[in-house]
Design a protein around this motif. Structure first.
Motif, PDB file in Angstrom:
ATOM      1  N   ASP A  36       0.854  -1.188   0.000  1.00 36.40           N
ATOM      2  CA  ASP A  36       0.000   0.000   0.000  1.00 36.40           C
ATOM      3  C   ASP A  36       0.893   1.241   0.000  1.00 36.40           C
TER       4      ASP A  36
ATOM      5  N   LEU B 251      -4.834  17.944   3.993  1.00 35.03           N
ATOM      6  CA  LEU B 251      -5.428  18.393   5.255  1.00 35.03           C
ATOM      7  C   LEU B 251      -4.619  17.934   6.472  1.00 35.03           C
ATOM      8  N   TYR B 252      -3.737  16.926   6.291  1.00 36.43           N
ATOM      9  CA  TYR B 252      -2.911  16.468   7.419  1.00 36.43           C
ATOM     10  C   TYR B 252      -1.608  17.266   7.535  1.00 36.43           C
TER      11      TYR B 252
ATOM     12  N   ASN C 204      -0.025   4.266  -1.045  1.00 34.81           N
ATOM     13  CA  ASN C 204      -0.836   5.473  -1.127  1.00 34.81           C
ATOM     14  C   ASN C 204      -0.003   6.695  -0.706  1.00 34.81           C
ATOM     15  N   VAL C 205      -0.168   7.812  -1.444  1.00 32.18           N
ATOM     16  CA  VAL C 205       0.603   9.024  -1.143  1.00 32.18           C
ATOM     17  C   VAL C 205       0.394   9.520   0.284  1.00 32.18           C
ATOM     18  N   LEU C 206      -0.752   9.188   0.872  1.00 33.66           N
ATOM     19  CA  LEU C 206      -1.011   9.569   2.275  1.00 33.66           C
ATOM     20  C   LEU C 206       0.143   9.143   3.194  1.00 33.66           C
TER      21      LEU C 206
END
Lengths: 149, 151
Positions: free
Chosen positions: B38, B53-54, B40-42
């Protein structure tokens, strides 16, 4: 961020991932990251005298592998947050098993004025004998194309 | 043996344990991305996340779930005679950031006899909180625990 916005997610969409073979290294790495050295997964001499007759993957390795496979189904969405889910662990995962995930988009819920909407998906984890090993119903917060819509 | 596992009969509803803390590092996130696949760019793209937003990368929710499993094992003075982990209901309530220190509180919520005579069900509730006392994840787990052999 790649993938579909909330507006583009289609309820009823189904997709399947390629397979991934679970290796001994995956069990060892999961123990190393989590710090959970449960004997059923980490101690072959213990595990072979249990009803499992050998090491089995920690059940939580399933959701972990599944999350990566989910990105390889072709159903890619812009996830802002993983809100939660309900998992059922039906069978064990063994070294050498090859797992695939089947995704089914069940529901969409617009959250007015928020930057994302909620998408509910069913995630089935299947092994090489087509047995349902684990299943989950998960809630994902997916980014909207237009904020405040 | 000093650390003998406990049978279903020996576990009491209301038992509570608090784990030590564990600081979640960048290395944990990179390792988890590699293991899970995983990316994901998050969790993996510091530059994109500056504008999110983080404001920065956050840990995979499932990394928190994995870490609490290890912390729980360290929280309990004696393990359970677990035969199977059958279900999980879990909520990811807030982000875990690089440098956050998390702990888990484990409570025996429920105990039921099962349909099989050699095992019983235990429901554990678990709450993961950070250094500010904010609950970042919580949920319940269903475990099948061996009953004390008769004879």
């Amino acid at each position: 961020m790649t993938g579909a916005f909330f507006e583009e997610v289609e309820v009823g969409f189904k997709a399947e991932s390629p397979g991934r073979t679970i290796t001994e290294a995956d069990l060892v790495t999961f123990a190393a990251i989590s710090g959970d050295y449960d004997c059923l997964s980490a101690d072959e001499e213990f595990a072979r005298f249990t009803e499992y007759r050998g090491r089995v993957a920690p059940p939580l390795l399933g959701p972990c592998i599944l999350s990566g496979l989910a990105y390889r189904t072709g159903l890619s969405v812009k996830v802002l947050a993983f809100s939660g889910g309900e998992w059922k662990f039906h069978g064990d995962i063994r070294i050498g098993d090859t797992l695939r995930v089947r995704i089914h988009v069940l529901q969409k819920r617009d959250l007015r004025g928020r930057e994302g909407g909620m998408v509910i998906e069913q995630w089935d984890l299947i092994n090489q004998r087509d047995e349902l090993v684990q299943e989950a119903r998960v809630s994902l917060l997916v980014a909207k194309r237009t904020v405040g819509s | 043996m000093t650390n003998v596992a406990r049978y279903w009969e020996e576990i009491g509803v209301g038992e509570e344990y608090l784990s030590p803390g564990r600081t979640v590092t960048e290395a944990d996130i990179v390792n988890f991305a590699g293991l899970s696949g995983d990316w994901n760019v998050l969790h993996t793209d510091a530059e994109s996340m500056k504008h999110s937003l983080y404001g920065e990368r956050i840990a995979h929710g499932l990394l928190g779930l994995a870490i609490q499993a290890g912390l729980s094992a360290r929280a309990m003075p004696r393990p359970f005679e677990t035969l199977a982990f059958t279900g999980l209901r879990w909520r990811f309530k807030g982000p875990i950031r690089i440098g956050d220190t998390i702990k888990v509180q484990v409570r025996v919520k429920e105990k039921r006899e099962g349909s099989m005579p050699d095992r019983g069900l235990i429901v554990l509730s678990r709450q993961v909180s950070n250094q500010r006392g904010e609950v970042v994840q919580e949920g319940e787990m269903d475990l099948l625990i061996a009953r004390r052999p008769t004879q």
